[in-house]
Design a protein around this motif. Structure first.
Motif, PDB file in Angstrom:
ATOM      1  N   THR A 157     194.879  42.616 116.327  1.00 25.21           N
ATOM      2  CA  THR A 157     196.530  42.420 116.934  1.00 25.21           C
ATOM      3  C   THR A 157     197.473  42.059 115.762  1.00 25.21           C
ATOM      4  OG1 THR A 157     195.226  41.824 118.967  1.00 25.21           O
ATOM      5  CG2 THR A 157     197.460  41.349 118.762  1.00 25.21           C
ATOM      6  N   LEU A 158     198.626  42.478 116.011  1.00 26.46           N
ATOM      7  CA  LEU A 158     199.662  42.082 115.155  1.00 26.46           C
ATOM      8  C   LEU A 158     200.993  41.839 115.932  1.00 26.46           C
ATOM      9  CD1 LEU A 158     199.493  45.161 112.579  1.00 26.46           C
ATOM     10  CD2 LEU A 158     198.303  42.928 112.396  1.00 26.46           C
ATOM     11  N   GLY A 159     201.596  40.881 115.182  1.00 29.03           N
ATOM     12  CA  GLY A 159     203.010  40.366 115.945  1.00 29.03           C
ATOM     13  C   GLY A 159     204.080  41.015 115.007  1.00 29.03           C
ATOM     14  N   PHE A 160     205.239  41.424 115.884  1.00 25.29           N
ATOM     15  CA  PHE A 160     206.471  42.029 115.180  1.00 25.29           C
ATOM     16  C   PHE A 160     207.585  41.169 116.061  1.00 25.29           C
ATOM     17  CE2 PHE A 160     209.888  45.503 115.288  1.00 25.29           C
ATOM     18  CZ  PHE A 160     210.357  45.227 114.117  1.00 25.29           C
ATOM     19  N   LEU A 161     208.316  40.567 115.144  1.00 22.31           N
ATOM     20  CA  LEU A 161     209.541  39.809 115.656  1.00 22.31           C
ATOM     21  C   LEU A 161     210.890  40.518 115.089  1.00 22.31           C
ATOM     22  CD1 LEU A 161     211.122  37.521 117.102  1.00 22.31           C
ATOM     23  CD2 LEU A 161     210.681  35.986 115.198  1.00 22.31           C
ATOM     24  N   ALA A 162     211.726  41.013 116.037  1.00 22.62           N
ATOM     25  CA  ALA A 162     212.958  41.887 115.414  1.00 22.62           C
ATOM     26  C   ALA A 162     214.084  40.846 115.868  1.00 22.62           C
ATOM     27  CB  ALA A 162     213.204  42.999 115.804  1.00 22.62           C
ATOM     28  N   LEU A 197     201.788  33.518 117.272  1.00 24.73           N
ATOM     29  CA  LEU A 197     200.501  33.008 116.739  1.00 24.73           C
ATOM     30  C   LEU A 197     199.590  32.470 117.840  1.00 24.73           C
ATOM     31  CD1 LEU A 197     202.163  30.424 113.898  1.00 24.73           C
ATOM     32  CD2 LEU A 197     200.582  32.686 113.467  1.00 24.73           C
ATOM     33  N   SER A 198     200.155  31.911 119.026  1.00 21.56           N
ATOM     34  CA  SER A 198     199.092  31.465 120.095  1.00 21.56           C
ATOM     35  C   SER A 198     198.602  32.987 120.552  1.00 21.56           C
ATOM     36  CB  SER A 198     200.183  30.949 121.078  1.00 21.56           C
ATOM     37  OG  SER A 198     200.765  31.938 121.875  1.00 21.56           O
ATOM     38  N   MET A 199     198.835  33.792 120.324  1.00 21.72           N
ATOM     39  CA  MET A 199     198.131  35.116 120.894  1.00 21.72           C
ATOM     40  C   MET A 199     197.203  35.695 119.810  1.00 21.72           C
ATOM     41  SD  MET A 199     199.417  35.503 123.734  1.00 21.72           S
ATOM     42  CE  MET A 199     198.601  36.785 124.334  1.00 21.72           C
ATOM     43  N   ARG A 200     196.940  34.719 118.730  1.00 22.46           N
ATOM     44  CA  ARG A 200     195.728  34.986 117.576  1.00 22.46           C
ATOM     45  C   ARG A 200     196.236  36.210 116.955  1.00 22.46           C
ATOM     46  NH1 ARG A 200     189.805  34.474 118.647  1.00 22.46           N
ATOM     47  NH2 ARG A 200     190.015  34.274 116.159  1.00 22.46           N
ATOM     48  N   VAL A 201     197.392  36.679 116.556  1.00 23.47           N
ATOM     49  CA  VAL A 201     197.713  37.726 115.641  1.00 23.47           C
ATOM     50  C   VAL A 201     196.975  37.597 114.395  1.00 23.47           C
ATOM     51  CG1 VAL A 201     199.573  38.338 117.144  1.00 23.47           C
ATOM     52  CG2 VAL A 201     199.992  36.773 115.138  1.00 23.47           C
TER      53      VAL A 201
END
Length: 344
Positions: free
Chosen positions: A71-76, A128-132
């Protein structure tokens, strides 16, 4: 049953529901999904129950036990304009191809706002809390280096920005080259008075496009005109810019975005002026729609979707242990159309 109750979403079926429908124990259903022994008769019953109930097995227990979650995070950051939307398209497409789940957050704010840093920090920690396994951060603004440094100490980070940040890989489109190509095209057509409609003053891309404009004119020994700074990348800002200039002061225009060019041309058309008869104009982005502008717009293409794809590849590389790399720049190309013509 009341209408409110009937409109309420149904509860998702559980593994126990599958077991009851198949007339087997929940443990048997669990063995079916984990590859343990299940008789052919029980297997057939479970598969029928899964189809009829629409059961989907939760990945959460496995994720909580795993070292990596895929799982990856993307912040725009910033408005959801053409560039940001195309980056999201590219990164989403690449994530699907790589079998990754992508969690996205978009914040339309400037880090310099009173609570800007706090909101960005909260968004990053929510991911981060979603364990990405890693986070891609896209920001056209200065001033997020400290936040990225903190996050990069916890998970790999890729930064989509014209400027680099310590400890993270940077990926960006070539704003400087896009402006350089377009301005060279205009000087090559013999234009000596070239106006630059720049993007918002607080965006890194604006600075790079101004630099490209000035360097191209310096190469041709042409003096730059005072830059007209637009408040946003959109057509309304381009139309506003047209009210602030004298048409007799320029023979060509380099707009920092295709949308700015659209608004500028529309406003000057009200004064009876059109390209390329009265002036030449080039944009940056090369959106698919510019072929249908009147006239079709000469523009430098920035492949934002490719930026998103490379960012996804880069974050997977960092997660896999690849060393920190130099900034990756996706080059631009110029598409010449009928909005530009030789100086007359």
């Amino acid at each position: 049953m009341s209408k409110a109750q009937s409109d309420r979403p149904k509860r998702r079926p559980s593994m126990s529901d599958v077991g009851r429908a198949a007339n087997v124990s929940a443990q048997t259903v669990s063995r079916y999904f984990t590859g343990g022994y299940v008789s052919q008769e029980a297997r057939a019953k479970i598969e029928t129950a899964v189809r009829e109930l629409g059961y989907s097995r939760s990945r959460l227990p496995r994720i909580l036990r795993a070292e990596r979650t895929d799982t990856l995070g993307f912040l725009a950051m910033g408005p959801m304009n053409y560039g940001n939307a195309d980056i999201l398209t590219g990164i989403s497409r690449a994530a699907i191809a790589a079998g990754q789940t992508l969690l996205t957050t978009q914040i339309d704010l400037d880090p310099s706002e009173a609570d800007g840093h706090a909101k960005i920090d909260q968004a990053l920690h929510n991911l981060l809390s979603m364990r990405v396994d890693g986070i891609v951060v896209g920001s056209p603004y200065l001033g997020v280096d400290d936040l990225l440094k903190e996050i990069a100490a916890m998970v790999p980070v890729v930064f989509l920005s014209e400027v680099s940040a310590p400890g993270v890989t940077a990926v960006h489109a070539d704003s400087y080259g896009a402006a350089l190509h377009a301005a060279r095209h205009l000087t090559g057509l013999g234009h000596q008075r070239i106006l630059h409609l720049a993007g918002p003053a607080n965006r890194n891309e604006s600075t790079e496009r101004i630099r490209g404009y000035r360097d191209a004119l310096a190469e041709a020994h042409v003096s730059p005109l005072p830059v007209v700074q637009c408040r946003e990348w959109d057509a309304a800002a381009g139309a506003e810019a047209a009210t602030k200039v004298r048409p007799s002061s320029f023979s060509a225009v380099l707009a920092a975005s295709d949308q700015i060019a659209l608004g500028f041309m529309a406003e000057l058309r009200k004064e009876g002026l059109s390209a390329p008869a009265d002036y030449s104009i080039a944009g940056i982005d090369d959106m698919p729609e510019v072929k249908y502008y009147s006239p079709p717009l000469t523009s430098s293409r920035l492949d934002f979707a490719r930026v998103g794809e490379i960012a996804l590849e880069a974050i997977l590389g960092r997660i896999g242990g690849q060393p920190l790399s130099e900034a990756v720049v996706v080059p631009s190309t110029l598409s010449v159309r009928s909005s530009t013509a030789p100086f007359r």
